[in-house]
Design a protein around this motif. Structure first.
Motif, PDB file in Angstrom:
ATOM      1  N   ASN A 313      -1.053  12.617  19.796  1.00 22.08           N
ATOM      2  CA  ASN A 313      -0.644  12.843  21.066  1.00 22.08           C
ATOM      3  C   ASN A 313       0.583  12.104  21.831  1.00 22.08           C
ATOM      4  O   ASN A 313       0.739  12.387  22.947  1.00 22.08           O
ATOM      5  N   VAL A 314       1.080  11.246  20.991  1.00 24.36           N
ATOM      6  CA  VAL A 314       2.149  10.476  21.509  1.00 24.36           C
ATOM      7  C   VAL A 314       3.470  10.683  20.704  1.00 24.36           C
ATOM      8  O   VAL A 314       4.434  11.347  21.149  1.00 24.36           O
ATOM      9  N   GLY A 315       3.396  10.565  19.463  1.00 24.57           N
ATOM     10  CA  GLY A 315       4.540  10.822  18.557  1.00 24.57           C
ATOM     11  C   GLY A 315       4.482   9.990  17.443  1.00 24.57           C
ATOM     12  O   GLY A 315       3.911   9.064  17.202  1.00 24.57           O
ATOM     13  N   GLY A 316       5.364  10.045  16.485  1.00 29.26           N
ATOM     14  CA  GLY A 316       5.463   9.517  15.088  1.00 29.26           C
ATOM     15  C   GLY A 316       6.862   9.229  14.627  1.00 29.26           C
ATOM     16  O   GLY A 316       7.915   9.848  15.128  1.00 29.26           O
ATOM     17  N   VAL A 317       7.154   8.250  13.900  1.00 24.61           N
ATOM     18  CA  VAL A 317       8.335   7.833  13.298  1.00 24.61           C
ATOM     19  C   VAL A 317       8.135   7.658  11.928  1.00 24.61           C
ATOM     20  O   VAL A 317       7.161   7.002  11.321  1.00 24.61           O
ATOM     21  N   ARG A 318       9.016   8.652  11.095  1.00 28.88           N
ATOM     22  CA  ARG A 318       9.123   8.134   9.567  1.00 28.88           C
ATOM     23  C   ARG A 318      10.574   8.131   9.264  1.00 28.88           C
ATOM     24  O   ARG A 318      11.469   8.544   9.750  1.00 28.88           O
TER      25      ARG A 318
END
Ligand code: GLY
Ligand code: MN
Length: 336
Positions: A313-318
């Motif tokens: 519910n916040v976000g992601g980084v790849r």
């Protein structure tokens, strides 16, 4: 492909077997012929390609003396098949071609782990084309554009620039959608201060490429900044170990150590990377617990390193790079 050395290697790996291959990618790898359906029989001394009427003329030209119409009766006494790629329907059909039919691991998959010079040249071309398409695509990242529009734009750019196709459906995720590693693009619009995650790949000269980058449109929160720094540091830690002799498990351990130190490891939801070549996922998976954890890197291996952290519910980084292992070190096919 006139060079049939791969069939010879196959015969050396399974010297006493008559082996039936039906997977089109494996057939292409061994013969250089692209089919949607066919059977390649490899025996101790020879090989036969069985195809239907759509392919017979073209195949006979490429492999004179080795091409036959689709077999319906016995072609061998004892026949082996690849349990990983043979469907149950094929298994039943293939029973008619022999007296005994047995599963045996296909050595082709293992051969494909190590790329030869021509394959490496093709993979570099595929990666360079992907980088060019990605750079062009980033010009379209403006507020109001939708995820689907960006995904479609990527496909158009890739085809216009000479890709044969995409190596997988583009992953384009805006804002909190980036917390789902394999998200499907929707009609969500890009807003100010959103993160944008782009996971993209093309096919060039029959070889796949694969890369992930994130962009921040406007301001980045301290939380997302921290995640980005840790993910990139994890990638660097693993890439620093990419040279002959390092175990696959150690790559994953190195990336995880960075995440652990930042108390973020529980947000890493997938393996660190995967082999890549004719298919976007092929060969091994990079993980400290997987079946390949003890495998040592060798010159010619090509794989991705793609750590990611995903906060629900916040976000992601790849961040995903493609690495080719060389004689002493390795080469990263993309740029920061
Ligand atoms: N880039 C897609 C994947 O590695 O699964
Ligand atoms: Mn990947």
């Amino acid at each position: 492909m006139k060079d049939l050395s791969r069939i010879k290697k196959f015969q050396q790996a399974l010297p006493d077997s008559a082996y039936l291959i039906e997977d089109p990618t494996q057939i292409y790898y061994l013969t250089g012929i692209k089919l949607s359906l066919g059977r390649l029989l490899i025996t101790k001394r020879g090989y036969k390609l069985y195809v239907d009427g759509r392919y017979i003329e073209g195949c006979k030209k490429k492999l004179p003396g080795h091409v036959f119409p689709r077999a319906e009766k016995k072609i061998a006494e004892k026949l082996y098949f690849d349990p990983a790629t043979t469907t149950y329907a094929s298994f039943l059909a293939n029973k008619k071609l022999c007296t005994t039919l047995r599963p045996k691991k296909n050595p082709v998959d293992q051969l494909r782990w190590i790329k030869d010079k021509n394959e490496i040249a093709a993979m570099k071309k595929s990666a360079a084309l992907l980088w060019e398409c990605y750079t062009e695509l980033t010009k379209k990242l403006k507020t109001g554009v939708t995820e689907i529009e960006i995904a479609r734009a990527f496909e158009i750019i890739a085809l216009q620039k000479g890709a044969e196709g995409l190596s997988f459906e583009p992953i384009v995720a805006f804002g909190e959608n980036s917390s789902k590693p394999h998200y499907h693009p929707s009609d969500v619009k890009l807003k100010a201060n959103d993160i944008v995650l782009l996971d993209l790949g093309v096919m060039k000269d029959s070889y796949a490429s694969d890369m992930t980058r994130v962009h921040f449109i406007g301001k980045q929160t301290a939380q997302m900044k921290e995640i980005e720094v840790v993910v990139k540091e994890s990638a660097r830690a693993a890439i620093a170990l990419c040279k002959p002799g390092t175990s696959i498990g150690d790559l994953d351990r190195a990336a995880r150590a960075v995440m652990k130190k930042a108390k973020l490891e529980k947000y890493f939801l997938h393996t660190l990377g995967h082999g890549i070549g004719l298919e976007v996922h092929e060969g091994f998976r990079i993980h400290h617990k997987g079946p390949d954890a003890k495998v040592l890197l060798e010159p010619g291996m090509v794989f991705t390193i793609e750590p990611g952290l995903y906060l629900p519910n916040v976000g992601g980084v790849r961040h995903e790079e493609m690495i080719i292992v060389g004689a002493k070190t390795s080469e990263n096919l993309f740029f920061e």
